[in-house]
Design a protein around this motif. Sequence first.
Motif, short mmCIF file in Angstrom:
data_model
loop_
_atom_site.label_atom_id
_atom_site.label_comp_id
_atom_site.label_asym_id
_atom_site.label_seq_id
_atom_site.Cartn_x
_atom_site.Cartn_y
_atom_site.Cartn_z
N LEU A 319 0.83 -1.23 0.00
CA LEU A 319 0.00 0.00 0.00
C LEU A 319 0.85 1.26 0.00
O LEU A 319 0.35 2.37 0.16
CB LEU A 319 -0.90 0.00 1.24
N ALA A 320 2.16 1.10 -0.20
CA ALA A 320 3.05 2.26 -0.12
C ALA A 320 2.96 3.09 -1.40
O ALA A 320 2.49 2.62 -2.45
CB ALA A 320 4.49 1.79 0.10
N ASP A 321 3.44 4.31 -1.30
CA ASP A 321 3.51 5.20 -2.46
C ASP A 321 4.83 4.93 -3.18
O ASP A 321 5.89 5.31 -2.71
CB ASP A 321 3.46 6.66 -1.96
N GLY A 322 4.77 4.20 -4.30
CA GLY A 322 6.01 3.87 -5.00
C GLY A 322 6.23 2.37 -5.06
O GLY A 322 5.39 1.57 -4.63
N THR A 323 7.40 1.99 -5.58
CA THR A 323 7.73 0.57 -5.79
C THR A 323 8.90 0.14 -4.90
O THR A 323 9.93 0.83 -4.86
CB THR A 323 8.11 0.33 -7.28
N SER A 324 8.69 -0.98 -4.20
CA SER A 324 9.78 -1.55 -3.37
C SER A 324 10.21 -2.87 -3.99
O SER A 324 9.41 -3.56 -4.62
CB SER A 324 9.26 -1.82 -1.94
N ILE A 325 11.49 -3.18 -3.83
CA ILE A 325 12.03 -4.43 -4.40
C ILE A 325 12.64 -5.29 -3.29
O ILE A 325 13.48 -4.81 -2.52
CB ILE A 325 13.09 -4.12 -5.48
N PHE A 326 12.15 -6.53 -3.22
CA PHE A 326 12.70 -7.49 -2.26
C PHE A 326 13.62 -8.46 -2.99
O PHE A 326 13.39 -8.79 -4.15
CB PHE A 326 11.57 -8.30 -1.60
N GLU A 327 14.64 -8.92 -2.28
CA GLU A 327 15.51 -9.99 -2.78
C GLU A 327 15.65 -11.03 -1.68
O GLU A 327 16.23 -10.75 -0.63
CB GLU A 327 16.87 -9.42 -3.16
N LYS A 343 -4.31 -11.55 -4.75
CA LYS A 343 -5.77 -11.80 -4.75
C LYS A 343 -6.50 -10.68 -4.00
O LYS A 343 -7.66 -10.36 -4.29
CB LYS A 343 -6.05 -13.15 -4.09
N MET A 344 -5.80 -10.07 -3.05
CA MET A 344 -6.40 -8.96 -2.27
C MET A 344 -6.20 -7.61 -2.97
O MET A 344 -6.57 -6.57 -2.43
CB MET A 344 -5.80 -8.94 -0.86
N GLY A 345 -5.54 -7.65 -4.16
CA GLY A 345 -5.41 -6.41 -4.92
C GLY A 345 -4.01 -5.86 -4.99
O GLY A 345 -3.78 -4.80 -5.59
N ALA A 346 -3.04 -6.56 -4.40
CA ALA A 346 -1.66 -6.06 -4.44
C ALA A 346 -1.10 -6.23 -5.84
O ALA A 346 -1.57 -7.06 -6.63
CB ALA A 346 -0.79 -6.83 -3.44
N ASP A 347 -0.05 -5.42 -6.15
CA ASP A 347 0.61 -5.50 -7.45
C ASP A 347 2.03 -5.99 -7.19
O ASP A 347 2.91 -5.21 -6.81
CB ASP A 347 0.62 -4.11 -8.12
N ILE A 348 2.24 -7.32 -7.32
CA ILE A 348 3.54 -7.92 -7.00
C ILE A 348 3.98 -8.80 -8.16
O ILE A 348 3.21 -9.64 -8.63
CB ILE A 348 3.47 -8.79 -5.73
N GLN A 349 5.17 -8.58 -8.65
CA GLN A 349 5.76 -9.44 -9.70
C GLN A 349 6.93 -10.19 -9.08
O GLN A 349 7.85 -9.55 -8.55
CB GLN A 349 6.30 -8.56 -10.84
N VAL A 350 6.88 -11.54 -9.13
CA VAL A 350 7.99 -12.34 -8.60
C VAL A 350 8.84 -12.83 -9.77
O VAL A 350 8.33 -13.41 -10.72
CB VAL A 350 7.47 -13.55 -7.79
N LEU A 351 10.13 -12.52 -9.70
CA LEU A 351 11.07 -12.95 -10.75
C LEU A 351 12.23 -13.65 -10.06
O LEU A 351 13.20 -13.02 -9.64
CB LEU A 351 11.58 -11.72 -11.53
N GLY A 352 12.07 -14.98 -9.86
CA GLY A 352 13.13 -15.74 -9.16
C GLY A 352 13.20 -15.31 -7.71
O GLY A 352 12.20 -15.35 -6.99
N LYS A 353 14.35 -14.80 -7.29
CA LYS A 353 14.47 -14.42 -5.87
C LYS A 353 14.10 -12.96 -5.63
O LYS A 353 14.20 -12.46 -4.52
CB LYS A 353 15.87 -14.74 -5.36
N VAL A 354 13.63 -12.30 -6.72
CA VAL A 354 13.26 -10.89 -6.61
C VAL A 354 11.75 -10.74 -6.67
O VAL A 354 11.08 -11.41 -7.46
CB VAL A 354 13.91 -10.07 -7.75
N ALA A 355 11.22 -9.90 -5.78
CA ALA A 355 9.79 -9.57 -5.83
C ALA A 355 9.68 -8.05 -5.96
O ALA A 355 10.24 -7.32 -5.15
CB ALA A 355 9.08 -10.05 -4.58
N VAL A 356 8.96 -7.61 -7.00
CA VAL A 356 8.78 -6.17 -7.24
C VAL A 356 7.38 -5.80 -6.75
O VAL A 356 6.38 -6.34 -7.26
CB VAL A 356 8.93 -5.83 -8.73
N VAL A 357 7.31 -4.94 -5.74
CA VAL A 357 6.03 -4.60 -5.10
C VAL A 357 5.67 -3.16 -5.45
O VAL A 357 6.31 -2.21 -4.98
CB VAL A 357 6.12 -4.76 -3.58
#
Length: 419
Positions: A319-327, A343-357
Motif C-alpha cells: 500500500l506504499a507510495d512507490g515501488t519496493s524491491i525485495f531480494e 488476490k487482495m489487490g496487491a501489485d507484486i511481480q515475482v522474478l526468481g528471488k526478486v519480488a517487485v512490489v
Amino acid sequence: MQKLIIKGGNRLRGELSLQGCKNSALPIIAAALLCGEDCTLHNCPRLTDVYSASRILNCLGCRCGFSGNTVMVDSSAVTGTEIPEALMREMRSSIIFMGAMLGRMGECTVSVPGGCELGPRPIDMHLAAMRKMGVDVREGGGRILCRTSGGKAKGAKINLSFPSVGATENIILCAVTAEGETVINNAAREPEICDLCGFLRACGADISGDGGSSIVVNGRMKLHGCEYSIMPDRIAGATYLSMTAAAGGEIILKNACIPEMEPFLTVLEQTGCSIYTGGGKIYLRSSPRLRAVPDRIRTMPHPGFPTDAQAVLMSALTLADGTSIFEENIFDCRYRHTEALVKMGADIQVLGKVAVVKGVSKLSGASVEATDLRGGAAMAAAALAAEGTSEITRISHIDRGYEKFEESIRLLGGDIRRV
Ligand code: EPZ
C-alpha cells in the motif's frame, strides 16, 4: 478446520508485550536434554512447535510440565535414542535434537525433517559437521543413524560454507559435552544463537564467541540444570509493527529486544513510520501513507535484514507510495504468500528471488489460505489494512509461531475472530 475472519479498516493502537522467542525456545528445549537434571524455562511461548518439542523430549523419557509461560523439563531419565518419523515431521526444526541426543546419549536415530513450505530444507551441513566430530552417520530410507565411538563426540574445527542457524545450533549442542575443543567458523550470528549459548552457559557449558562468526566450545564432562528466561521474539515484534504500518495507527511494544531488531527497524523507518525506542519499548506511529523503500530489501543472515520479516513487511509495502524491491537470499521458495496478497489487490511481480512490489491505493478483503508461518501472518496484516472482510484458512501454520495471535491483534483494536 479453524479459520480467521478479519474485517479491515480499524486503525491499531495500544500496548503489547512481546511473546517469548520461538526460535530460541526450540533449541533451548532440545538443549535441556543435555543437563540430566531439572531445568526451568521462563517466558516460553505456548506454541504448537513448542508442544512438538516437548513431545519429542517425552518420547526420549524426559518429563515436561507447563505452567503459564514456564516450562519445567526433567531430563534425569532418558530411555530412548530414537525419534519416530511422525514426530520428526511435526516441525522442521526437530533436526536440532540430533546434536542434543549425541551430546547426552552418544547416539541417535532421527529422520530427514520435512521441506516444501520454504523450499527444500537440506541438512547436509549438519551431517558433515557431525562426521567431522567423529560421529558415524548412516542414512537410509529417510532415517539417519548416528553413533559416536566411545559414547562421546570429538571436538573439531568446522568451517560452515553458509552461516546456517540450525547447523550452528546442532554443532554447539553436540560440542558442549564432546572431548576437546570445537571451533565453528562462519557460524550463524542470529540472536537466538546467543540465547541458546546463554542457556548452556547457565548449565555450566564453556562457550565463547557467540554473536560473532567464530564460536569456541570446550567440551565438559557434565552439565547441570538451571533456571533461564527466553528472549523476546524479534520476528513477532516485526510482525506487529508491520501490521500497524499496514493498517495505520500507533502501538507500543513492551519488553522488546531493540538491538536484535535493529536490522528490521532501520528498513521500517524508511517507509516514513515514526519509531522511537527506549527502556525496552518500541513506539511506532504509522505515516498517513507509507513510502516505498528506496533501496532493494535483501534478506541476509544476521545482522542483515531477517528473512522471517520479509513477508510481513511486504504486506505493508503493498500500500506504499512507490515501488519496493525485495531480494530473498535465504530460502528458495519464500514468496508463496504473494499469490494471496495479489488476490487482495496487491501489485507484486515475482522474478526468481526478486519480488517487485508496486504500491496500490487499496486492498480488498478475500478468502485466502495460509501457506506458511510468516506468510499467514502477512495475510493477516494485509487483511487488517484491506477494505471489507477476509477469511484465512490453514491457520495451523500461524499457531506454530504466534502465541495468542488474534487476542493480541484484538487487544490493539483489530477486528479479528477465530471460527
Ligand atoms: C532457522 O531455520 C529458523 N528456524 C528460520 O525461521 C529462519 O528463517 C532461518 O533459521 C534463517 O534465519 C528456527 O530457528 C526453528 P538455516 P534453519 O539452516 O535453521 C540452507 C521461522 O519462520 N541449508 O539458517 O532451517 C537452507 O536450506 C523459521 O521462524 C542448507 O542448504 O535455517 C536455507 O536455504 C523459518 N544445508 C539456508 O541454508 C543445511 O545443512 C538457511 O538455513 C542447512 C541449511
